[in-house]
Write an enzyme that holds these catalytic residues in place. Structure first.
Site, short mmCIF file in Angstrom:
data_model
loop_
_atom_site.label_atom_id
_atom_site.label_comp_id
_atom_site.label_asym_id
_atom_site.label_seq_id
_atom_site.Cartn_x
_atom_site.Cartn_y
_atom_site.Cartn_z
N LYS A 79 86.48 14.37 62.18
CA LYS A 79 87.55 15.37 62.11
C LYS A 79 87.71 15.90 60.70
O LYS A 79 87.65 15.14 59.73
CB LYS A 79 88.85 14.72 62.59
CG LYS A 79 90.06 15.66 62.65
CD LYS A 79 91.28 14.91 63.16
CE LYS A 79 92.51 15.80 63.26
NZ LYS A 79 93.68 15.07 63.79
N SER A 148 95.80 17.10 67.64
CA SER A 148 95.13 17.94 66.68
C SER A 148 93.63 17.65 66.54
O SER A 148 92.90 18.42 65.92
CB SER A 148 95.79 17.74 65.30
OG SER A 148 95.64 16.40 64.86
N SER A 172 97.71 13.04 68.69
CA SER A 172 96.51 13.79 68.36
C SER A 172 95.19 13.13 68.70
O SER A 172 94.14 13.75 68.52
CB SER A 172 96.52 14.14 66.87
OG SER A 172 97.59 15.00 66.57
#
Length: 460
Positions: A79, A148, A172
């Site tokens: 990420k 996210s 997330s």
């Protein structure tokens, strides 16, 4: 089976045993990227030549007879809030465009130490908050992949990489894993160091993992856990044997507490029916627990802590570049700046009492059973409601979501299990039992929800 569809565990074993090479696996993953990523857009940065160079170096390392790690030669998505010395890290924000760190985040360094190939940086929402990035749901591009950690979940679900790492400050990891139909695992708070990752909230930030099976999640998490002197919430404790315990049979069939929390009011009818059927089929292995009164303010308290901490940690960005922040992020920061210190302190301290309530549940049950999200991934770009994750992030408990159900259109519905703080390995073992229960026909489809469990091989 194509190389690109291998689980993380099978890919690692194939490379270790010489049946495949890292180069072959990375080439297969890149071919899958070429095939599907124009529709999914899971990657913020992906350098094909660099990924292949890492794979060739891993193959040369093994041919020389040198020792290899548990993820040797396996490509992993990272990420884009984790610093990488060989890729930009831009936090999904134009304010940080072109940022190039000089060293890896602790989690990335541990991936490399285990021999992993850092395939590329996956898309994050802006500052790992609500404003969505470009990624779309692999099952239906008109729907959100969640957030996210949208790119990490979507990349694994679309077969572009066998595993990925993400973060959770609210929902997330669990929510995007549920929406994309993969396994998402958020270990106990402080178990995996966050050094070198974007800081939203020390009290709430967790590092999490994505895989195609529980065994994948166990292997990836086991590689990442451990003490780091730069993360004050990690502790020098013995290394957990996630893989071994997750693959073992529980001494007794586990018991599940079907919890109705304040988030239950958000559950969609398809979710209500699916969980009613699951609880009924579990029979004596499940009992209903009403936590709606005890946890009445838990979601609000989590949001308050997050708002204040993000207002503090992003104060410079707000002061100097607020016009480049999304309206939703600006609103959160402005809210956090207005919270009185005494209210914030009370919100931080209240988690201890709620953890005591949760502990009483775990005295009788092995795991709390709850939806991962209100329903399947909604249409549009909004990342979805994180309410079913908020409480467990606030309490710092381990949580895992399993792709065990689908709606009539085939969209995944995630089943979330929550465990006692520090009992991560036991939670993984319980999750494996439930996956095998579902795969063995433990529950049948209802009119609006049907069993969609992973195959036995993928779950082992």
């Amino acid at each position: 089976m194509s190389l690109g569809s291998l689980s993380l565990v099978d890919a690692a074993a194939g490379i270790r045993e010489g049946r495949i090479t890292s180069t072959e696996l990375v080439e297969a993953c890149l071919a899958r990227v070429d095939e599907v990523d124009a529709k999914v857009e899971a990657w913020a940065f992906l350098d094909r030549a660099h990924a292949l160079a890492q794979a060739k170096a891993a193959d040369n390392h093994r041919r020389q007879g040198r020792p290899t790690g548990p993820l040797h030669g396996v490509p992993i998505g990272v990420k884009d809030i984790f610093d990488t010395a060989d890729y930009p890290t831009e936090f999904g924000s134009p304010l940080w465009s072109g940022r190039t760190p000089r060293r890896d985040a602790a989690a990335v360094a541990r991936l490399r130490a285990a021999g992993a190939v850092v395939m590329g940086k996956t898309v994050t929402t802006e500052y790992a908050y609500y404003n969505p990035g470009k990624t779309r749901n692999p099952h239906d591009p008109t729907r959100t992949p969640g957030g996210s950690s949208s790119g990490s979940a979507a990349a694994v679900a679309a077969g572009m990489v066998p595993g990925a790492i993400g973060s959770q400050t609210n929902g997330s990891v669990i929510r995007p894993a549920a929406f994309c139909g993969v396994v998402g695992f958020k270990p106990t708070h402080g178990l995996i160091p966050r050094t070198g990752a974007l800081l939203l909230s020390r009290a709430l930030d967790h590092v999490g993992v994505f895989g195609r099976s529980i065994a994948d999640a166990a292997l990836l998490a086991e590689t990442l856990v451990g003490f780091d002197e730069e993360d004050p919430d990690t502790r020098p404790v013995s290394h957990p044997h996630f893989v071994e315990i997750a693959g073992s049979a529980p001494p007794l069939p586990p018991r599940f507490a079907f919890a109705r929390t304040p988030a239950w009011k958000f559950a969609e009818p398809v979710t209500e029916q699916a969980f009613a059927e699951l609880v009924e089929t579990l029979g004596d292995n499940a009992g209903e627990v009403d936590l709606s009164m005890s946890f009445e303010r838990a979601i609000e308290l989590q949001g308050l802590v997050m708002a204040v901490d993000m207002a503090h940690n992003f104060h410079r960005d707000y002061e100097q570049g607020r016009d480049k922040l999304s309206p939703v992020l600006r609103a959160l920061i402005e809210k956090g700046r207005q919270v009185p210190a005494v209210e914030y302190t009370r919100a931080l301290s209240a988690s201890a009492n709620l953890n005591a309530v949760a502990e009483s549940v775990f005295d009788e049950y092995d795991a709390i059973l709850t939806p991962a999200a209100p329903g399947p991934a909604p249409r549009g770009t909004a990342t979805g409601n994180p309410a079913f994750c908020s409480i467990w992030t606030y309490l710092g408990t381990p949580a895992i979501t399993l792709p065990l159900m689908q709606d009539e259109s085939g969209m995944p519905i995630g089943v979330q299990l929550v465990g006692r703080r520090g009992n991560d390995a036991r939670l993984l073992r319980t999750a494996q039992w439930l996956t095998e229960f579902a795969a063995g026909g433990g529950r049948r489809a209802g009119k609006k929800a049907k069993s969609g469990s992973t195959k036995r091989k993928a779950a082992s």
